[in-house]
Each structure stands twice: as structure tokens, then as C-alpha cells.
Design an enzyme around this catalytic site. Structure first.
Site, PDB file in Angstrom:
ATOM      1  N   GLU A  32       0.832  -1.204   0.000  1.00  0.00           N
ATOM      2  CA  GLU A  32       0.000   0.000   0.000  1.00  0.00           C
ATOM      3  C   GLU A  32       0.862   1.249   0.000  1.00  0.00           C
ATOM      4  O   GLU A  32       1.803   1.365   0.804  1.00  0.00           O
ATOM      5  CB  GLU A  32      -0.903  -0.035   1.231  1.00  0.00           C
ATOM      6  CG  GLU A  32      -2.325   0.358   0.955  1.00  0.00           C
ATOM      7  CD  GLU A  32      -3.027  -0.543  -0.057  1.00  0.00           C
ATOM      8  OE1 GLU A  32      -3.035  -0.197  -1.253  1.00  0.00           O
ATOM      9  OE2 GLU A  32      -3.541  -1.581   0.350  1.00  0.00           O
ATOM     10  N   THR A  34       2.941   1.988  -2.082  1.00  0.00           N
ATOM     11  CA  THR A  34       4.273   1.699  -2.630  1.00  0.00           C
ATOM     12  C   THR A  34       4.345   2.008  -4.127  1.00  0.00           C
ATOM     13  O   THR A  34       5.430   2.188  -4.663  1.00  0.00           O
ATOM     14  CB  THR A  34       4.609   0.203  -2.430  1.00  0.00           C
ATOM     15  OG1 THR A  34       3.430  -0.550  -2.743  1.00  0.00           O
ATOM     16  CG2 THR A  34       5.015  -0.095  -1.015  1.00  0.00           C
ATOM     17  N   ASP A  35       3.176   2.082  -4.792  1.00  0.00           N
ATOM     18  CA  ASP A  35       3.227   2.212  -6.271  1.00  0.00           C
ATOM     19  C   ASP A  35       3.910   3.508  -6.705  1.00  0.00           C
ATOM     20  O   ASP A  35       4.708   3.516  -7.641  1.00  0.00           O
ATOM     21  CB  ASP A  35       1.843   2.018  -6.921  1.00  0.00           C
ATOM     22  CG  ASP A  35       0.768   3.003  -6.508  1.00  0.00           C
ATOM     23  OD1 ASP A  35       0.994   3.771  -5.554  1.00  0.00           O
ATOM     24  OD2 ASP A  35      -0.307   3.013  -7.161  1.00  0.00           O
ATOM     25  N   GLY A 121     -12.789   2.891  -1.889  1.00  0.00           N
ATOM     26  CA  GLY A 121     -11.408   2.439  -2.034  1.00  0.00           C
ATOM     27  C   GLY A 121     -11.280   1.202  -2.900  1.00  0.00           C
ATOM     28  O   GLY A 121     -10.294   0.465  -2.799  1.00  0.00           O
ATOM     29  N   SER A 124     -13.320   2.599  -8.180  1.00  0.00           N
ATOM     30  CA  SER A 124     -14.380   2.814  -9.174  1.00  0.00           C
ATOM     31  C   SER A 124     -13.921   3.812 -10.228  1.00  0.00           C
ATOM     32  O   SER A 124     -14.297   3.703 -11.395  1.00  0.00           O
ATOM     33  CB  SER A 124     -15.676   3.283  -8.503  1.00  0.00           C
ATOM     34  OG  SER A 124     -15.427   4.357  -7.641  1.00  0.00           O
ATOM     35  N   SER A 125     -13.074   4.766  -9.853  1.00  0.00           N
ATOM     36  CA  SER A 125     -12.654   5.755 -10.864  1.00  0.00           C
ATOM     37  C   SER A 125     -11.680   5.141 -11.868  1.00  0.00           C
ATOM     38  O   SER A 125     -11.795   5.388 -13.071  1.00  0.00           O
ATOM     39  CB  SER A 125     -12.080   7.021 -10.216  1.00  0.00           C
ATOM     40  OG  SER A 125     -11.123   6.702  -9.265  1.00  0.00           O
ATOM     41  N   GLU A 157      -5.946  11.149 -14.286  1.00  0.00           N
ATOM     42  CA  GLU A 157      -6.221  11.444 -12.878  1.00  0.00           C
ATOM     43  C   GLU A 157      -5.222  12.463 -12.322  1.00  0.00           C
ATOM     44  O   GLU A 157      -5.590  13.384 -11.600  1.00  0.00           O
ATOM     45  CB  GLU A 157      -6.200  10.144 -12.072  1.00  0.00           C
ATOM     46  CG  GLU A 157      -7.016  10.258 -10.847  1.00  0.00           C
ATOM     47  CD  GLU A 157      -7.740   8.967 -10.461  1.00  0.00           C
ATOM     48  OE1 GLU A 157      -8.016   8.833  -9.281  1.00  0.00           O
ATOM     49  OE2 GLU A 157      -8.014   8.106 -11.319  1.00  0.00           O
ATOM     50  N   ASP A 169      -4.020   1.056  -9.584  1.00  0.00           N
ATOM     51  CA  ASP A 169      -5.455   0.800  -9.782  1.00  0.00           C
ATOM     52  C   ASP A 169      -5.771   0.577 -11.253  1.00  0.00           C
ATOM     53  O   ASP A 169      -6.511  -0.348 -11.613  1.00  0.00           O
ATOM     54  CB  ASP A 169      -6.280   1.984  -9.259  1.00  0.00           C
ATOM     55  CG  ASP A 169      -5.961   2.300  -7.817  1.00  0.00           C
ATOM     56  OD1 ASP A 169      -5.320   1.469  -7.158  1.00  0.00           O
ATOM     57  OD2 ASP A 169      -6.348   3.388  -7.346  1.00  0.00           O
ATOM     58  N   TYR A 218      -3.353  12.480   0.645  1.00  0.00           N
ATOM     59  CA  TYR A 218      -2.663  11.533  -0.246  1.00  0.00           C
ATOM     60  C   TYR A 218      -1.454  12.221  -0.883  1.00  0.00           C
ATOM     61  O   TYR A 218      -0.340  11.693  -0.870  1.00  0.00           O
ATOM     62  CB  TYR A 218      -3.650  11.045  -1.319  1.00  0.00           C
ATOM     63  CG  TYR A 218      -3.081  10.005  -2.252  1.00  0.00           C
ATOM     64  CD1 TYR A 218      -3.214   8.649  -1.980  1.00  0.00           C
ATOM     65  CD2 TYR A 218      -2.398  10.379  -3.411  1.00  0.00           C
ATOM     66  CE1 TYR A 218      -2.701   7.690  -2.839  1.00  0.00           C
ATOM     67  CE2 TYR A 218      -1.880   9.433  -4.270  1.00  0.00           C
ATOM     68  CZ  TYR A 218      -2.028   8.091  -3.985  1.00  0.00           C
ATOM     69  OH  TYR A 218      -1.499   7.151  -4.837  1.00  0.00           O
TER      70      TYR A 218
HETATM   71  C1  GLA Z   1      -4.976   4.780  -4.274  1.00  0.00           C
HETATM   72  C2  GLA Z   1      -4.129   5.179  -5.478  1.00  0.00           C
HETATM   73  C3  GLA Z   1      -3.120   4.084  -5.841  1.00  0.00           C
HETATM   74  C4  GLA Z   1      -2.307   3.654  -4.617  1.00  0.00           C
HETATM   75  C5  GLA Z   1      -3.245   3.376  -3.430  1.00  0.00           C
HETATM   76  C6  GLA Z   1      -2.470   3.103  -2.164  1.00  0.00           C
HETATM   77  O1  GLA Z   1      -5.793   3.687  -4.598  1.00  0.00           O
HETATM   78  O2  GLA Z   1      -4.963   5.453  -6.588  1.00  0.00           O
HETATM   79  O3  GLA Z   1      -2.292   4.535  -6.878  1.00  0.00           O
HETATM   80  O4  GLA Z   1      -1.341   4.608  -4.293  1.00  0.00           O
HETATM   81  O5  GLA Z   1      -4.129   4.443  -3.192  1.00  0.00           O
HETATM   82  O6  GLA Z   1      -1.738   1.944  -2.266  1.00  0.00           O
END
Ligand code: GLA
Length: 379
Positions: A32, A34-35, A121, A124-125, A157, A169, A218
Site C-alpha cells: 500500500e 508503494t506504487d 477504495g 471505481s474511478s 487522474e 489501480d 494523499y
Molecule cells: C490509491 C491510489 C493508488 C495507490 C493506493 C495506495 O488507490 O490510486 O495509486 O497509491 O491508493 O496503495
């Protein structure tokens, strides 16, 4: 869903759609935040999805009816501006990103319907973005390269909607593989489908508190990670080892140090989880889930009281290997791995446990892993 979205299209536009698209949401097993640190993630595309029924048009407009909002809105491809409604901005953002790649886009009219809880979470987007990218690709006769389209969705986004999200995502939605979770290296975008054990259920636990979008929180987390990476003179926290971080952590601002410690340890946990899952050692996977939750709660500070309670309730229910918050946090859902044979007991105890701790009703969404964004013929 298939029949409902076709009916909605016919009632809205008094015509028949020529194409159907299903674009799944995702749940992240581990990895989480980490992307956007060029790290590792381990999500899967879920059986809850955005459905889009559409028909190409010839006048360069995109007209869309959103079932969830009972609202129809449109824009012209030659003149895309931020005029709302909010849900349409994701669609425009994808169009703008694709036009930025010199794609010559054709318009269409469509209806969207989803069984994905919005703002929980489950992406959906991103599912909407990938459905829209597939729609443009189909009507404009372009090839749909999932990884490329995921990047364009992320760009939509980041640049159009204004959330600095990472790539997880969109990649999970576009590239899902049935019955597999996706081990993704977010630096190379290399992706390895890992089979999920058949005797284990993936349960999404919805706290009932929508994720307060918290895009500013975020974006702040992301900036703190970048500060830490600059301190170590590396491209991203992916390049810092736990040992190096621990040796230097006192030199960092305390909050920045905590954020970095989450990311660096979480990357290690993803690698261990993939390894243990391949060995079928679900107890070890469960431990890693819980360690991830603690780290997100105490170091990254993105959990919420409801997420903490639902994870505690899950951990003390029968048959649960492990549970953790999933996605960005700040509300939304947790994910648990549950022994199939204990499903009923688990559900009963989880719902009761959460209610007695919070006075609220949780929802349990059981999911399998499904294929990524794809088209279906109509009827
Ligand atoms: C959201 C973001 C993702 C990722 C997660 C946390 O879903 O869209 O890119 O950073 O939070 O892991």
C-alpha cells in the site's frame, strides 16, 4: 448487470447499443502506497465492475448517462473543458490524455452502471477510466494496450482530475487475470499473475464509512516520500534498503522517517507475501497482512478508527488468516483472507464483532479474481 445496462441505454437513448464493456474494480492484497515509490504491489481485479454500453456517434460528441447519479452529460471532443459534473471529468481526462498521444478520437454515446461501491477504495474511478479508454479504442479503431492505457488513465487522474495517484489501480483494472493476483513491479510495470489458493476466500470488508477522498492527505504522503528519496539521493524509496534507512532515520524529519519506514518495509512484505503465497503458507501471509495494517496505522497514518475496528473484528473471527486496510485508506474497505470452510462463521462473527465495537453495520463482499477490462457482444 449486462441486461440492466443495455436496458438503461435503450431507455435513455431510444436506440440499441452496439458494444458492451466490463471494467473491474480492484482490491489490493498488499503493497500500500508503494506504487508511487516505484515499488511492488499485489492487487487483483474483482468481480464488482463498471459496465458501459455504447454506440459510436459521428458528430464528435461524447454523451454519457451515469446510472448511479441518474444524470446525463456530454462534451465535444474539440473543446474539452472543466465544466463538471465531477464523474464526467474522469471521462474527459482520458480523452485529453489519449488526444495528447495524437490519437484521433471518435465520439460515442453510452450508459454506465456499476455494482462497485463508489468512494470505498475499490477503484471505481480507475475502472471507469479503463472502460472509457476501451470505448475510445473500439470506436476509433485503435489497439487497446492495457499497460499503455493504464498509464493514460493515471495521467488523466494526475493532470486533469488533480489526484497524484500511482499506477496500481488502472493496471489492476486493465490487466486482471481470472483466479490470479497480480504481482506488479511499478518501476518496470512487469506483471506476474500468481494463482490464488482455491480453499481461501477473499473477503472485502466495507466499514460503511466512505473514503473521504482526502486527495490532499494523499498528495502530502507522496511529497513526504519524495523528500525522503531526495535525502538518500535516489530516484525513489524503492532504492533504499531497510538497513540503510534504519542507519539514517535519525537524520530525517520524524514524520518523513516514519513514512519512509512504512514504504521500505512494505516493499519487503510484498516480496515475502508473494513468496509465501506460492508456497501455500497462508498463516505467514496472514501475519504479513496484519503487519502491513499496523504499519499503515502507526507509521503512514492512513487508517481510521473504523478500519482498525473491522481489522480487529476480522482477526478474532473464525477462519481468518489475516486482514488489513486496503487502498489509499482514510476510510473505505479492509481485505481479509478466510478459510473457505469457515466462511459462514467468519461472516457472522465479523458482522457482530464490528457492530459491537462501533454500533455500525459492515458489509462483506466476497470476490474472486476476474479478467481485466474487456468487451462483450450485445445480446
Ligand atoms: C490509491 C491510489 C493508488 C495507490 C493506493 C495506495 O488507490 O490510486 O495509486 O497509491 O491508493 O496503495
Amino acid at each position: 448487470m449486462k441486461e440492466s445496462v443495455i436496458r438503461l441505454f435503450e431507455n435513455t437513448f431510444r436506440e440499441k447499443p452496439s458494444l458492451l464493456i466490463r471494467s473491474p474494480g480492484r482490491v489490493n492484497l498488499i503493497g500500500e502506497h508503494t506504487d508511487y515509490n516505484d515499488g511492488f504491489v499485489f492487487p487483483l481485479a474483482i468481480s464488482y465492475a463498471v459496465w458501459l454500453a455504447l454506440l459510436p456517434s459521428t458528430d464528435g460528441t461524447v454523451a454519457l448517462h451515469a446510472g448511479s447519479y441518474n444524470e446525463t452529460a456530454s462534451f465535444h471532443l474539440d473543446n474539452i473543458r472543466h465544466t463538471g459534473p465531477d464523474w464526467l471529468e474522469y471521462v474527459k481526462g482520458v480523452a485529453v490524455s489519449m488526444q495528447g498521444q495524437e490519437y484521433n478520437l471518435t465520439g460515442w454515446k453510452g450508459c454506465i452502471l456499476t455494482d462497485l461501491p463508489i468512494g470505498s477504495g475499490l477503484s471505481s474511478s480507475a475502472a471507469l477510466e479503463m472502460a472509457v479508454a476501451m470505448a475510445f479504442a473500439e470506436v476509433s479503431r485503435l489497439s487497446f494496450d492495457p499497460a499503455k492505457m493504464a498509464l493514460l488513465g493515471q495521467q488523466a487522474e494526475n493532470s486533469w482530475v488533480g489526484v497524484n495517484c500511482g499506477i496500481m489501480d488502472q493496471l489492476a483494472s486493465a490487466c486482471g487475470v481470472a483466479d490470479h493476483a497480480l504481482f506488479i513491479d511499478c518501476r518496470s510495470l512487469e506483471l506476474e499473475p500468481v494463482p490464488l489458493p482455491q480453499d481461501t476466500l477473499i473477503a472485502i470488508l466495507d466499514t460503511g464509512i466512505p473514503r473521504s477522498l482526502a486527495s490532499s492527505d494523499y498528495n502530502t504522503r507522496r511529497a513526504q516520500c519524495e523528500t525522503a528519496a531526495r535525502f538518500f539521493k535516489v530516484a525513489a524509496l524503492r532504492d533504499v534498503t531497510l538497513e540503510k534507512l534504519q542507519d539514517n532515520i535519525k537524520l530525517l524529519d520524524e514524520t518523513v522517517g516514519k513514512r519512509a519506514l512504512h514504504i521500505v518495509s512494505e516493499n519487503d512484505r510484498v516480496l515475502s507475501t508473494v513468496d509465501q503465497l506460492k508456497k501455500g503458507n497462508m498463516e505467514a501471509v496472514g501475519q504479513l497482512f496484519y503487519q502491513s495494517h499496523e504499519s499503515l496505522r502507526d507509521l503512514y497514518n492512513v487508517s481510521s478508527p473504523e478500519l482498525d475496528r473491522i481489522v480487529e473484528a476480522a482477526m478474532s473471527s473464525d477462519g481468518c488468516y489475516g486482514a488489513r486496510m486496503t487502498g489509499a485508506g482514510f476510510g473505505g474497505c479492509a481485505v481479509a483472507l478466510v478459510k473457505k470452510e469457515a466462511a459462514e462463521k467468519f461472516s457472522e462473527q465479523l458482522l457482530q464483532g464490528y457492530q459491537s465495537k462501533t454500533g455500525m453495520q459492515a458489509k462483506i463482499l466476497l470476490t474472486s479474481a476476474v479478467d481485466g477490462t474487456k468487451t462483450f457482444p450485445v445480446g
